[in-house]
Design an enzyme around this catalytic site. Sequence first.
Site, PDB file in Angstrom:
ATOM      1  N   CYS A 166       0.987  -1.243   0.004  1.00 10.14           N
ATOM      2  CA  CYS A 166       0.049   0.069  -0.199  1.00 10.14           C
ATOM      3  C   CYS A 166       0.878   1.263  -0.067  1.00 10.14           C
ATOM      4  O   CYS A 166       1.930   1.277   0.502  1.00 10.14           O
ATOM      5  CB  CYS A 166      -0.736   0.092   1.009  1.00 10.14           C
ATOM      6  SG  CYS A 166      -1.995  -1.476   1.502  1.00 10.14           S
ATOM      7  N   ARG A 212       5.328  -0.270  -5.902  1.00  5.71           N
ATOM      8  CA  ARG A 212       5.156  -1.020  -4.774  1.00  5.71           C
ATOM      9  C   ARG A 212       4.382  -2.256  -4.870  1.00  5.71           C
ATOM     10  O   ARG A 212       4.510  -3.025  -4.094  1.00  5.71           O
ATOM     11  CB  ARG A 212       4.700  -0.231  -3.524  1.00  5.71           C
ATOM     12  CG  ARG A 212       5.545   0.971  -3.408  1.00  5.71           C
ATOM     13  CD  ARG A 212       5.016   2.004  -2.568  1.00  5.71           C
ATOM     14  NE  ARG A 212       4.578   1.655  -1.182  1.00  5.71           N
ATOM     15  CZ  ARG A 212       5.400   2.103  -0.300  1.00  5.71           C
ATOM     16  NH1 ARG A 212       6.323   2.856  -0.224  1.00  5.71           N
ATOM     17  NH2 ARG A 212       4.937   1.728   1.332  1.00  5.71           N
ATOM     18  N   TRP A 234      -2.806  -2.861  -1.272  1.00  3.72           N
ATOM     19  CA  TRP A 234      -2.290  -4.337  -1.648  1.00  3.72           C
ATOM     20  C   TRP A 234      -3.215  -4.749  -0.645  1.00  3.72           C
ATOM     21  O   TRP A 234      -2.973  -4.848   0.650  1.00  3.72           O
ATOM     22  CB  TRP A 234      -0.882  -4.279  -1.360  1.00  3.72           C
ATOM     23  CG  TRP A 234      -0.396  -5.749  -1.583  1.00  3.72           C
ATOM     24  CD1 TRP A 234       0.087  -6.140  -3.035  1.00  3.72           C
ATOM     25  CD2 TRP A 234      -0.070  -6.560  -0.735  1.00  3.72           C
ATOM     26  NE1 TRP A 234       0.698  -7.247  -2.797  1.00  3.72           N
ATOM     27  CE2 TRP A 234       0.726  -7.855  -1.551  1.00  3.72           C
ATOM     28  CE3 TRP A 234      -0.053  -6.679   0.627  1.00  3.72           C
ATOM     29  CZ2 TRP A 234       0.846  -8.762  -1.082  1.00  3.72           C
ATOM     30  CZ3 TRP A 234       0.393  -8.115   1.260  1.00  3.72           C
ATOM     31  CH2 TRP A 234       0.900  -9.147   0.426  1.00  3.72           C
ATOM     32  N   ASN A 292      -1.963   2.098   5.680  1.00  7.20           N
ATOM     33  CA  ASN A 292      -1.009   1.093   5.201  1.00  7.20           C
ATOM     34  C   ASN A 292      -0.765   0.242   6.607  1.00  7.20           C
ATOM     35  O   ASN A 292      -0.626   0.871   7.672  1.00  7.20           O
ATOM     36  CB  ASN A 292       0.443   1.659   4.878  1.00  7.20           C
ATOM     37  CG  ASN A 292       0.295   2.233   3.581  1.00  7.20           C
ATOM     38  OD1 ASN A 292      -0.748   2.262   2.933  1.00  7.20           O
ATOM     39  ND2 ASN A 292       1.544   2.900   3.123  1.00  7.20           N
ATOM     40  N   GLY A 293      -0.724  -1.003   6.562  1.00  3.76           N
ATOM     41  CA  GLY A 293      -0.627  -1.747   7.814  1.00  3.76           C
ATOM     42  C   GLY A 293      -1.618  -2.579   8.175  1.00  3.76           C
ATOM     43  O   GLY A 293      -2.455  -2.893   7.162  1.00  3.76           O
ATOM     44  N   GLU A 342      18.269 -17.757  -5.387  1.00  2.00           N
ATOM     45  CA  GLU A 342      17.954 -16.561  -6.064  1.00  2.00           C
ATOM     46  C   GLU A 342      17.523 -16.676  -7.472  1.00  2.00           C
ATOM     47  O   GLU A 342      16.559 -16.093  -7.778  1.00  2.00           O
ATOM     48  CB  GLU A 342      19.200 -15.497  -6.182  1.00  2.00           C
ATOM     49  CG  GLU A 342      18.754 -14.261  -6.532  1.00  2.00           C
ATOM     50  CD  GLU A 342      17.936 -13.416  -6.066  1.00  2.00           C
ATOM     51  OE1 GLU A 342      17.377 -13.621  -5.022  1.00  2.00           O
ATOM     52  OE2 GLU A 342      17.635 -12.439  -6.664  1.00  2.00           O
ATOM     53  N   LYS A 395      13.767 -15.695  -8.515  1.00  3.27           N
ATOM     54  CA  LYS A 395      13.475 -14.856  -9.741  1.00  3.27           C
ATOM     55  C   LYS A 395      12.595 -15.343 -10.674  1.00  3.27           C
ATOM     56  O   LYS A 395      11.606 -14.757 -11.245  1.00  3.27           O
ATOM     57  CB  LYS A 395      14.806 -14.394 -10.216  1.00  3.27           C
ATOM     58  CG  LYS A 395      15.638 -13.371  -9.999  1.00  3.27           C
ATOM     59  CD  LYS A 395      15.235 -11.923  -9.502  1.00  3.27           C
ATOM     60  CE  LYS A 395      14.353 -11.738  -8.512  1.00  3.27           C
ATOM     61  NZ  LYS A 395      15.488 -11.269  -7.224  1.00  3.27           N
ATOM     62  N   GLU A 402       8.852 -15.861  -9.151  1.00  2.00           N
ATOM     63  CA  GLU A 402       7.969 -14.284  -8.962  1.00  2.00           C
ATOM     64  C   GLU A 402       7.800 -13.890 -10.188  1.00  2.00           C
ATOM     65  O   GLU A 402       6.557 -13.245 -10.362  1.00  2.00           O
ATOM     66  CB  GLU A 402       8.644 -13.494  -7.885  1.00  2.00           C
ATOM     67  CG  GLU A 402       9.893 -12.702  -8.519  1.00  2.00           C
ATOM     68  CD  GLU A 402      10.494 -11.934  -7.512  1.00  2.00           C
ATOM     69  OE1 GLU A 402       9.811 -11.159  -6.731  1.00  2.00           O
ATOM     70  OE2 GLU A 402      11.933 -12.117  -7.510  1.00  2.00           O
ATOM     71  N   HIS A 424      18.713 -36.951  -0.786  1.00  2.96           N
ATOM     72  CA  HIS A 424      18.076 -36.919   0.205  1.00  2.96           C
ATOM     73  C   HIS A 424      16.495 -36.671   0.094  1.00  2.96           C
ATOM     74  O   HIS A 424      15.768 -36.135   0.916  1.00  2.96           O
ATOM     75  CB  HIS A 424      18.554 -36.055   1.370  1.00  2.96           C
ATOM     76  CG  HIS A 424      20.022 -36.440   1.572  1.00  2.96           C
ATOM     77  ND1 HIS A 424      20.496 -37.675   2.094  1.00  2.96           N
ATOM     78  CD2 HIS A 424      21.152 -35.921   1.193  1.00  2.96           C
ATOM     79  CE1 HIS A 424      21.720 -37.691   2.168  1.00  2.96           C
ATOM     80  NE2 HIS A 424      22.295 -36.656   1.433  1.00  2.96           N
ATOM     81  N   LYS A 444       6.662  -4.475  -3.824  1.00  2.00           N
ATOM     82  CA  LYS A 444       7.987  -4.063  -3.723  1.00  2.00           C
ATOM     83  C   LYS A 444       8.517  -3.681  -2.137  1.00  2.00           C
ATOM     84  O   LYS A 444       9.661  -4.195  -1.897  1.00  2.00           O
ATOM     85  CB  LYS A 444       8.342  -2.624  -4.472  1.00  2.00           C
ATOM     86  CG  LYS A 444       9.849  -2.212  -4.830  1.00  2.00           C
ATOM     87  CD  LYS A 444      10.590  -3.280  -5.557  1.00  2.00           C
ATOM     88  CE  LYS A 444      11.972  -2.899  -5.642  1.00  2.00           C
ATOM     89  NZ  LYS A 444      12.721  -4.132  -5.899  1.00  2.00           N
TER      90      LYS A 444
HETATM   91  C1  F6R Z   1      12.702 -10.578  -4.744  1.00  3.98           C
HETATM   92  C2  F6R Z   1      12.487  -9.416  -3.950  1.00  3.98           C
HETATM   93  C3  F6R Z   1      12.154  -9.643  -2.254  1.00  3.98           C
HETATM   94  C4  F6R Z   1      12.842  -8.569  -1.464  1.00  3.98           C
HETATM   95  C5  F6R Z   1      12.358  -8.608  -0.271  1.00  3.98           C
HETATM   96  C6  F6R Z   1      13.191  -7.731   0.988  1.00  3.98           C
HETATM   97  O1  F6R Z   1      13.151 -10.158  -6.290  1.00  3.98           O
HETATM   98  O2  F6R Z   1      12.763  -8.104  -4.375  1.00  3.98           O
HETATM   99  O3  F6R Z   1      12.463 -10.947  -2.050  1.00  3.98           O
HETATM  100  O4  F6R Z   1      14.175  -8.872  -1.613  1.00  3.98           O
HETATM  101  O5  F6R Z   1      11.018  -8.550  -0.003  1.00  3.98           O
HETATM  102  O6  F6R Z   1      13.009  -6.534   0.524  1.00  3.98           O
HETATM  103  P1  F6R Z   1      14.037  -5.441   1.032  1.00  3.98           P
HETATM  104  O7  F6R Z   1      15.330  -5.811   0.163  1.00  3.98           O
HETATM  105  O8  F6R Z   1      13.400  -4.115   0.633  1.00  3.98           O
HETATM  106  O9  F6R Z   1      14.132  -5.646   2.349  1.00  3.98           O
END
Ligand code: F6R
Length: 605
Positions: A2, A27, A74, A98-99, A478, A482, A485, A501, A600
Site C-alpha cells: 500500500c 510497490r 495491496w 498502510n499496515g 535466487e 526470480k 516470482e 536426500h 516492492k
Molecule cells: C525478490 C524481492 C524480495 C525482496 C524482499 C526484501 O525479487 O525483491 O524478495 O528482496 O522483499 O526486500 P528489501 O530488500 O526491500 O528488504
Amino acid sequence: MCGIIGIASYKPVSVNIINSLKKLEYRGYDSAGIATIKKDLIDEKKCSGRVDELEKILFKTPSDGNIGIGHVRWATHGIPNLINAHPHSSESVSVVHNGIIENSDELKKNLLSKGLKFKSQTDTEVITILITEELKKNKPLVSVFKTLNKLKGSFALGIIFKDFPNIIIGARRGSPLAVGYSNKENYLGSDSYALKSMTNKISYLDDGELCVLSKNEVSFYDFSMKKINKKVHIVSNDENMAEKGDYKNFMSKEIFEQPITVKKCVNEYIDNLKKDINIFNFPIDPREIKKIYLIGCGTAYHSCLVTKYWIEELTNIDVETDIASEFRYRNLKFDKKNLYIFVSQSGETADTAAALDICKKNNVKTCSVINVIESTIARNSDWVLPIHAGPEIGVASTKAFLGQLIVLYILSLKLASVRGEITKDIYIKNIQNLITLPETIKSILKLESKIQMMAKEFINARGTMFLGRGSSFPIALEGALKLKELSYLHAEGYPAGEMKHGPLALIEEGLPVIVIAPKDKYYEKTLSNMQEVISRGGKIFLLTDNKKDALSENIRFGLRVPHLDNLLSGILLTVPLQLLAYHVALLKNCDIDKPRNLAKSVTVE
Ligand code: F6R
C-alpha cells in the site's frame, strides 16, 4: 505494498495526488482511490485495478478540493475490489491506511454491537468509524489520539475531516510515513520517493508520532500529544534513474544498468590509488568481533547467505544467517561482541525493521546494508553501508542484489584485512578484481540472445530446479526465486549435494534443471550431482565460468561466463539467471515489473 499520499495546498490537489500515486505503483497494488474535501463534503473516488482507471474517473468527474488523500491498496483484509479500496470514509472523516490492525475483529464486533454499520471487509474501516465517533465529542487531533490508543498492530495513516477542511493528520506506528514541505503546500507520503517530484525537503515520522499538515504549516506530536520538532532532510534527487527510458520495462533497465551501478558502488568503497577499501568507523573493533549475524528477507536474505560463505572463507569470524521474520521471534542470546547486519533494498521491510528494533532493545551493535539511505532501517542502525544502486522500481530485485553482494564482499575483505587474516597480495588482487567487475558484467549481458533461446525451453515446463554448492547454493535459491516470482513457474533452489536426500524423486524425463557450477572447490562434486540428474532424464542447463569443461552432449544447454575469482563467481552467474527469469516471463506475457500478488516494499508483517 500500500502507498499513501496526502496534499494540503492552495490549489486543487487531485492531479498531483494521481501523479504521486503513479510513483507508488511500483510497490505493487490492486486498487486505488482518492478523497478530497469539496464544498463541505468528502468527495471519494475509487477503482479496483490501476491508477490509470482512477485518472479516467477523475477526468469524467473532477475533484477540485485543495486538500486530499490518495492510496494504492495491496489487499490484506478483504478481497481486492472497489468496496475494499481506500479511502474509507464516513460523512465526517476519510482515512487511508498502510499496515494491519490486529485487533480489528474485536473492535468491529464491539462497534457492530452498538449499532454502527460497516461497508467493507477491511480492518481500516474500524479506524474510520472510531474517529467518526470520537469527533462527536472531540477535535480532530484528540479524536485521532484516542482512536490510536485502541489500535493494536501497525499503521501509517492519512486522515481528512469534512468539518476541518484545511488539515490532514498523519500518524505512524510500524509503517513508514514521510512529510514533505514546499511553498504554500505540504505533503504526506508513505515514502520520500513519491514526494520527490514535488519537494526535496523531507521529515520522517518515528513510531508513535503524529503530524498535522495545512498548506502553510506542519506540526508534529509524540505519543503523549506533546509538540515536538523534527529534523528536515534534504533528499537526493535521483529521478533520472527512476525513468524507464527506451527500455520495455524497469526490470530490463535495471538488469542492463548493473555495470554502471556496480561501478558506482565499487568507486564509493575502493581507493584505486592506495588499493584499499574506504570502510571506517566500525561500530565494534573488527578484531573483537565474535560473531556476525546477517539478517534479511527474500533476495536480501540470499545475499546474507552468500556472504556467510565469504566471511567464513576470508576470516575466522563465526557467521549466522537468518530470515528476518524468523529472527524476530527467536529466543536469542544477544552478545555485545556480535555485529548484527541487516540487509534491505527498501530499508522499510517490516520484518527486517522489527528484527533491527529487537537488536537495539538488546543494546547490541547494528549495521545496515541499504539502498534507500533515508529509510527507517538506515535511520535506526548504528552503522550504514549504502549500496548506491539508485531507485529500484521493478518489483523483482536485480541491481540491488548485486549492490548488496558487492558491499558485503567489500566488507568481508576489509574485515579480513583489519584482522590480519588475509595477505596484502590477496587483498590487493581482490580489489583489482572488483575494479574489473563492471566490464565483466557488461560482457555477460551480451549473452542475452543465447539466454533468450534457453528461455524458450521453459515455457511449457511444469517446474524446474536450480542446483549449486557452496556460495552457488544461495545463487541457485535466487535464480529460483526470480523465475517463480516473474513467470509463476514452480522453481526450487537446492544444494546439489542434497538431491539424493529427497528432491531427486522430482526428476523426470525433460524436467529442466539449471546447474550452477563455477570452477571452485565444489566443481567436480557439482558435476557428479549433475550426472545423477542426467541419468534420471533431467534436461540440464549448465552455467559455469570454467573455460574447458565438458559441455557434453548430455547437456541441453551450456552457458559460459568469464572467470574472475572463485569468490566473485556468484555475482557473475547471477546475471544470466536474472535474464533467464526475465525472458521466460516475457515469453509467457507476464507483468514483468509488477508480478501478481507481490509488492516492492513489504511494510506489513
Ligand atoms: C525478490 C524481492 C524480495 C525482496 C524482499 C526484501 O525479487 O525483491 O524478495 O528482496 O522483499 O526486500 P528489501 O530488500 O526491500 O528488504
